[in-house]
Write a protein that holds these residues in place. Structure first.
Motif: not given
Length: 189
Positions: A126, A128, A136-137, A151, A171, A174, A180-183
Protein backbone atom coordinates in the motif's frame (compact mmCIF):
# COMPACT_ATOMS: atom_id res chain seq x y z
CA UNK A 1 -8.62 -46.35 5.04
CA UNK A 2 -10.90 -46.45 2.01
CA UNK A 3 -12.14 -43.38 0.21
CA UNK A 4 -15.84 -42.55 0.46
CA UNK A 5 -17.98 -42.95 -2.67
CA UNK A 6 -17.73 -39.87 -4.87
CA UNK A 7 -14.29 -38.88 -3.56
CA UNK A 8 -11.07 -39.36 -5.49
CA UNK A 9 -7.60 -39.04 -3.99
CA UNK A 10 -6.05 -35.79 -5.19
CA UNK A 11 -3.50 -33.13 -4.43
CA UNK A 12 -4.57 -29.60 -3.63
CA UNK A 13 -3.78 -27.29 -6.55
CA UNK A 14 -0.95 -24.83 -5.92
CA UNK A 15 -3.50 -21.99 -6.15
CA UNK A 16 -6.11 -23.63 -3.86
CA UNK A 17 -8.21 -21.23 -1.79
CA UNK A 18 -10.30 -22.40 1.16
CA UNK A 19 -13.85 -21.22 0.44
CA UNK A 20 -16.04 -23.04 2.94
CA UNK A 21 -16.84 -26.09 5.01
CA UNK A 22 -19.43 -28.86 4.79
CA UNK A 23 -21.92 -28.31 7.62
CA UNK A 24 -24.16 -31.37 7.52
CA UNK A 25 -26.27 -33.63 5.35
CA UNK A 26 -29.36 -32.09 3.76
CA UNK A 27 -32.24 -34.38 2.86
CA UNK A 28 -31.97 -38.08 2.07
CA UNK A 29 -30.51 -38.05 -1.46
CA UNK A 30 -26.87 -37.23 -0.68
CA UNK A 31 -27.11 -33.43 -0.65
CA UNK A 32 -25.22 -31.48 2.02
CA UNK A 33 -25.20 -27.96 3.47
CA UNK A 34 -22.16 -25.77 2.90
CA UNK A 35 -20.98 -22.92 5.13
CA UNK A 36 -19.36 -20.56 2.60
CA UNK A 37 -16.72 -18.12 3.86
CA UNK A 38 -18.02 -15.44 1.48
CA UNK A 39 -21.37 -13.66 1.60
CA UNK A 40 -21.43 -14.02 -2.20
CA UNK A 41 -20.10 -17.53 -2.91
CA UNK A 42 -19.86 -17.19 -6.71
CA UNK A 43 -16.70 -19.32 -6.79
CA UNK A 44 -18.53 -22.22 -5.13
CA UNK A 45 -21.30 -22.02 -7.72
CA UNK A 46 -18.94 -21.63 -10.70
CA UNK A 47 -16.49 -24.44 -9.90
CA UNK A 48 -17.40 -27.97 -10.95
CA UNK A 49 -14.50 -29.53 -9.04
CA UNK A 50 -14.00 -28.99 -5.33
CA UNK A 51 -11.11 -30.26 -3.26
CA UNK A 52 -11.67 -31.45 0.29
CA UNK A 53 -9.49 -31.86 3.35
CA UNK A 54 -10.96 -33.85 6.25
CA UNK A 55 -12.24 -32.24 9.41
CA UNK A 56 -9.70 -31.61 12.15
CA UNK A 57 -12.14 -32.83 14.82
CA UNK A 58 -13.97 -36.11 15.18
CA UNK A 59 -13.90 -39.11 12.87
CA UNK A 60 -12.12 -38.70 9.56
CA UNK A 61 -13.83 -40.66 6.77
CA UNK A 62 -10.86 -40.04 4.47
CA UNK A 63 -7.23 -38.93 4.73
CA UNK A 64 -5.25 -36.48 2.66
CA UNK A 65 -6.86 -34.38 -0.05
CA UNK A 66 -9.75 -35.56 -2.18
CA UNK A 67 -11.60 -34.12 -5.14
CA UNK A 68 -15.32 -34.22 -5.83
CA UNK A 69 -17.30 -33.48 -8.99
CA UNK A 70 -20.13 -31.08 -8.26
CA UNK A 71 -23.44 -31.87 -9.98
CA UNK A 72 -25.30 -28.89 -8.53
CA UNK A 73 -24.84 -26.17 -5.92
CA UNK A 74 -27.39 -23.51 -5.08
CA UNK A 75 -28.79 -21.18 -2.46
CA UNK A 76 -31.58 -22.74 -0.47
CA UNK A 77 -33.34 -20.64 2.15
CA UNK A 78 -30.50 -19.05 4.16
CA UNK A 79 -27.76 -21.53 3.25
CA UNK A 80 -25.93 -23.15 0.34
CA UNK A 81 -26.60 -26.79 -0.57
CA UNK A 82 -24.78 -29.06 -3.00
CA UNK A 83 -24.79 -32.54 -4.45
CA UNK A 84 -21.85 -34.33 -6.01
CA UNK A 85 -21.24 -37.34 -8.23
CA UNK A 86 -21.19 -40.64 -6.33
CA UNK A 87 -22.83 -39.47 -3.09
CA UNK A 88 -26.41 -40.63 -3.23
CA UNK A 89 -27.56 -41.02 0.34
CA UNK A 90 -27.66 -39.18 3.63
CA UNK A 91 -25.15 -41.49 5.34
CA UNK A 92 -22.36 -40.69 2.87
CA UNK A 93 -23.23 -36.97 2.99
CA UNK A 94 -23.11 -37.02 6.82
CA UNK A 95 -19.63 -38.57 6.70
CA UNK A 96 -18.35 -35.40 4.99
CA UNK A 97 -19.45 -33.15 7.88
CA UNK A 98 -16.69 -30.71 8.80
CA UNK A 99 -14.68 -31.24 5.61
CA UNK A 100 -12.92 -28.11 4.38
CA UNK A 101 -13.69 -27.05 0.79
CA UNK A 102 -11.00 -25.65 -1.50
CA UNK A 103 -11.25 -24.37 -5.07
CA UNK A 104 -8.50 -23.59 -7.52
CA UNK A 105 -8.16 -19.79 -7.80
CA UNK A 106 -8.11 -20.25 -11.59
CA UNK A 107 -11.70 -21.58 -11.39
CA UNK A 108 -13.06 -18.38 -9.81
CA UNK A 109 -15.31 -16.34 -12.10
CA UNK A 110 -13.72 -13.18 -13.46
CA UNK A 111 -14.28 -10.17 -11.24
CA UNK A 112 -16.07 -7.18 -12.71
CA UNK A 113 -14.22 -3.91 -13.32
CA UNK A 114 -13.26 -2.31 -10.00
CA UNK A 115 -14.19 -5.47 -8.10
CA UNK A 116 -11.64 -7.68 -6.41
CA UNK A 117 -11.54 -10.95 -4.56
CA UNK A 118 -10.24 -10.42 -1.04
CA UNK A 119 -7.72 -13.20 -1.51
CA UNK A 120 -6.13 -11.21 -4.37
CA UNK A 121 -5.64 -8.14 -2.15
CA UNK A 122 -3.79 -9.98 0.62
CA UNK A 123 -0.07 -9.15 0.64
CA UNK A 124 -0.31 -6.15 -1.72
CA UNK A 125 1.90 -3.16 -0.93
CA UNK A 126 0.00 0.00 0.00
CA UNK A 127 1.58 3.26 -1.21
CA UNK A 128 0.22 6.77 -0.69
CA UNK A 129 0.25 9.72 -3.11
CA UNK A 130 3.58 10.89 -1.66
CA UNK A 131 5.10 7.51 -2.64
CA UNK A 132 5.42 6.47 1.03
CA UNK A 133 5.04 2.76 1.68
CA UNK A 134 2.32 2.26 4.31
CA UNK A 135 2.83 -1.51 4.55
CA UNK A 136 1.15 -4.63 3.20
CA UNK A 137 -2.43 -5.82 3.36
CA UNK A 138 -2.62 -8.31 6.23
CA UNK A 139 -6.37 -8.89 6.19
CA UNK A 140 -9.71 -7.36 5.28
CA UNK A 141 -12.64 -6.69 7.59
CA UNK A 142 -16.26 -6.39 6.62
CA UNK A 143 -17.82 -3.66 8.74
CA UNK A 144 -21.23 -3.80 7.12
CA UNK A 145 -21.40 -0.78 4.86
CA UNK A 146 -17.76 -1.07 3.72
CA UNK A 147 -14.69 -3.23 3.73
CA UNK A 148 -11.59 -2.11 5.62
CA UNK A 149 -8.00 -2.95 4.66
CA UNK A 150 -5.82 -3.90 7.63
CA UNK A 151 -2.30 -2.79 6.76
CA UNK A 152 0.77 -4.08 8.59
CA UNK A 153 4.17 -2.39 8.65
CA UNK A 154 7.18 -1.83 10.88
CA UNK A 155 8.20 1.67 12.03
CA UNK A 156 11.14 2.30 14.32
CA UNK A 157 11.44 -1.46 14.84
CA UNK A 158 7.87 -1.76 16.10
CA UNK A 159 4.90 -3.32 14.33
CA UNK A 160 2.29 -0.80 13.23
CA UNK A 161 -1.23 -1.57 12.06
CA UNK A 162 -3.37 0.83 10.02
CA UNK A 163 -6.93 0.50 8.85
CA UNK A 164 -8.02 2.12 5.61
CA UNK A 165 -11.60 1.98 4.32
CA UNK A 166 -11.66 0.23 0.94
CA UNK A 167 -13.78 2.93 -0.71
CA UNK A 168 -13.12 5.17 -3.71
CA UNK A 169 -12.62 8.24 -1.49
CA UNK A 170 -9.33 6.71 -0.24
CA UNK A 171 -8.37 4.10 -2.85
CA UNK A 172 -6.86 5.64 -5.98
CA UNK A 173 -5.84 2.43 -7.79
CA UNK A 174 -5.45 -1.31 -7.32
CA UNK A 175 -2.91 -2.98 -9.58
CA UNK A 176 -2.80 -6.74 -9.26
CA UNK A 177 0.03 -7.07 -11.85
CA UNK A 178 2.32 -4.74 -9.83
CA UNK A 179 0.89 -5.96 -6.49
CA UNK A 180 0.19 -2.43 -5.27
CA UNK A 181 -2.67 -0.36 -3.95
CA UNK A 182 -2.36 3.43 -4.30
CA UNK A 183 -4.19 5.40 -1.59
CA UNK A 184 -4.98 8.92 -0.43
CA UNK A 185 -3.81 8.30 3.15
CA UNK A 186 -1.01 9.68 5.24
CA UNK A 187 1.53 7.98 7.51
CA UNK A 188 0.24 9.86 10.57
CA UNK A 189 -3.46 9.00 10.13
Amino acid sequence: MTMLPGLEAASLPADAIEVGRIADAWGIKGWFKVLPYSANPEALFAARQWFLLPTEKGPQPFTGAASISVKESKVHSDSVVACVQGIGDRTDAEALKGSRIFISRAAFPAAAIDEFYWVDLMGLEVINREQENLGTVKELLSTGPQTVLVIESVQDGKPVERMIPFVSAYIDDVSLPTKTIRVDWQLDY
